[in-house]
Enzyme design. Structure first.
Site, PDB file in Angstrom:
ATOM      1  N   HIS A 145      55.405  43.163  43.555  1.00  0.00           N
ATOM      2  CA  HIS A 145      54.161  43.481  44.291  1.00  0.00           C
ATOM      3  C   HIS A 145      52.946  43.286  43.375  1.00  0.00           C
ATOM      4  O   HIS A 145      51.959  42.655  43.770  1.00  0.00           O
ATOM      5  CB  HIS A 145      54.237  44.922  44.801  1.00  0.00           C
ATOM      6  N   GLU A 146      53.019  43.811  42.158  1.00  0.00           N
ATOM      7  CA  GLU A 146      51.894  43.672  41.229  1.00  0.00           C
ATOM      8  C   GLU A 146      51.725  42.218  40.789  1.00  0.00           C
ATOM      9  O   GLU A 146      50.593  41.745  40.620  1.00  0.00           O
ATOM     10  CB  GLU A 146      52.101  44.580  40.005  1.00  0.00           C
TER      11      GLU A 146
END
Length: 408
Positions: A145-146
């Site tokens: 996600h990051e």
């Protein structure tokens, strides 16, 4: 992917320009209210100067400041090999040409964020609480996600949008406080009609100074929330295992531990908004992020595919309506099945206590401690500077003599 990034960037830039017009209009009204007819351009000038100064600081030193404020410390592979390996895997899966720097924040609250104005100067920071609570699949989902925020160029846009919001808030606050302190008697008019016009402009400026920060926050949150959905959609493509991210979000949102190093500036960067009332869980806080329960339901409604089309369909099913999260250009011809073989059930092998010990050792190393692993199973943890005047140490359990130079 590039089509998605371009489309994403176009829509965000429209919102970004909207915030810019808001800033200029605010400067114009306040300048006119203070100085008169010619003061509007003076107000615009000072508004742009303030934004330029803050933007320059953010561009050249923003990441360092954010990491420092968050009390993040950089990690090498020797300090936490699993974290380093997971980041490296997601860097390859996302085709990012540069390896982000990796940081650990020594906080019990589970959370993570990405920063960096360019992919070659990016960084991912995770809390020690996140590392100790998540199994490998869940950690991979969070890192993916990051990584998606870095690949999708979210960080740069969010940085400048955040600065724009900050500039509007500062100008509004200064204007409203000056009215309060000065009582609004800052000018006089020679005629009755010009005095009435000045009073009307003052009232308009006052109302706009109250409304502008609210409108700017709504625009900023509109950018922020949509990018969280896009990062989730990209993350499941990188990992091909949506349950990892869904389970991680579930664990993080169930935490009621405070994250003292987070503030209003850094909160939108985290995978889940860390600001909440004391003792509350993080579930479904919506100020800067979409509802967490909704994000989890979307991930678990993807069906047999993890492509953008499936994410859009799952979003419509859960959210209701036909809002476009993924542009058509990114959906066309996009098919990607789930992993043919489900990952090993990491939770069954997951040992929270052992994981917490490993993270504790990593944090100690970050703080300058050295560790000697004795053959009896005991770990000798030496504080910074220990052994400067003695070459060896004796294990208190088995009495084995260790050289201080063996410490890692």
């Amino acid at each position: 992917m590039w089509e998605l990034i371009k489309s994403n960037r176009r829509k965000s830039i429209i919102i970004f320009i909207g915030m810019g017009l808001l800033l200029i209009l605010l400067g114009f009204l306040i300048g006119t209210a203070y100085i008169g007819d010619e003061g509007g351009f003076v107000g615009i000038f000072f508004a742009i100067i303030l934004w330029t100064i803050l933007s320059s600081i953010s561009y050249f030193a923003g990441s360092s400041i954010l990491l420092s404020v968050s009390k993040a410390k950089e990690v090498t592979q020797s300090v936490h090999p699993q974290l380093f390996n997971v980041v490296e895997e997601m860097k390859i899966a996302s085709a990012l040409p540069y390896m982000p720097k990796i940081y650990i924040i020594n906080e019990e609250a589970p959370n993570a964020f990405a920063t960096g104005i360019k992919p070659e100067k990016s960084a991912i920071a995770v809390t020690s609480g996140l590392l100790s609570r998540l199994n490998r699949d869940e950690l991979q989902g969070v890192i993916a996600h990051e990584m998606a925020h870095i690949v999708n160029r979210d960080v740069l846009l969010m940085t400048f949008a955040g600065v724009m919001l900050g500039s509007i808030v500062i100008i509004s606050e200064v204007f409203l406080r000056s009215l309060w302190l000065g009582g609004g008697k800052r000018y006089s008019s020679k005629s009755k009609s010009s005095g009435q016009a000045q009073l009307i402009i003052m009232i308009v400026a006052l109302v706009f100074a109250i409304l502008a920060p609210i409108i700017a926050r709504l625009l900023y949150f509109a950018i922020s929330r949509k990018r969280e959905y896009l990062a989730d959609a990209s993350a499941v493509r990188f990992t091909r295992y949506p349950e990892g991210l869904a389970s991680a979000l579930e664990k993080i949102s169930s935490s009621n531990i405070e994250l003292p190093s987070a503030n209003k500036v850094t909160a939108p960067m985290y995978i889940i908004n860390p600001l909440k009332k004391k003792g509350m869980k993080l579930s479904d806080l919506t100020s800067t992020h979409p509802p967490i329960s909704e994000r989890i339901r979307i991930l678990r409604n993807l069906g047999g595919n993890i492509d953008y089309r499936s994410y859009q369909n799952a979003f419509n099913k859960v959210h209701g309506g036909t809002s476009k999260i993924i542009p058509d250009s990114a959906i066309t011809g996009d098919t990607m099945p789930l992993m043919a073989i489900a990952p090993v059930a990491s939770e069954q092998k997951f040992d929270y206590k052992e994981n917490k010990r490993t993270v504790g050792d990593a944090v100690m190393k970050l703080n300058g401690y050295s560790i000697i692993n004795c053959s009896c199973g005991m770990k000798l943890k030496l504080p910074p500077g220990f052994g400067s005047n003695k070459p060896q140490i004796i294990c208190p359990r088995c009495k084995t003599v260790h050289k201080i130079s063996q410490a890692v």
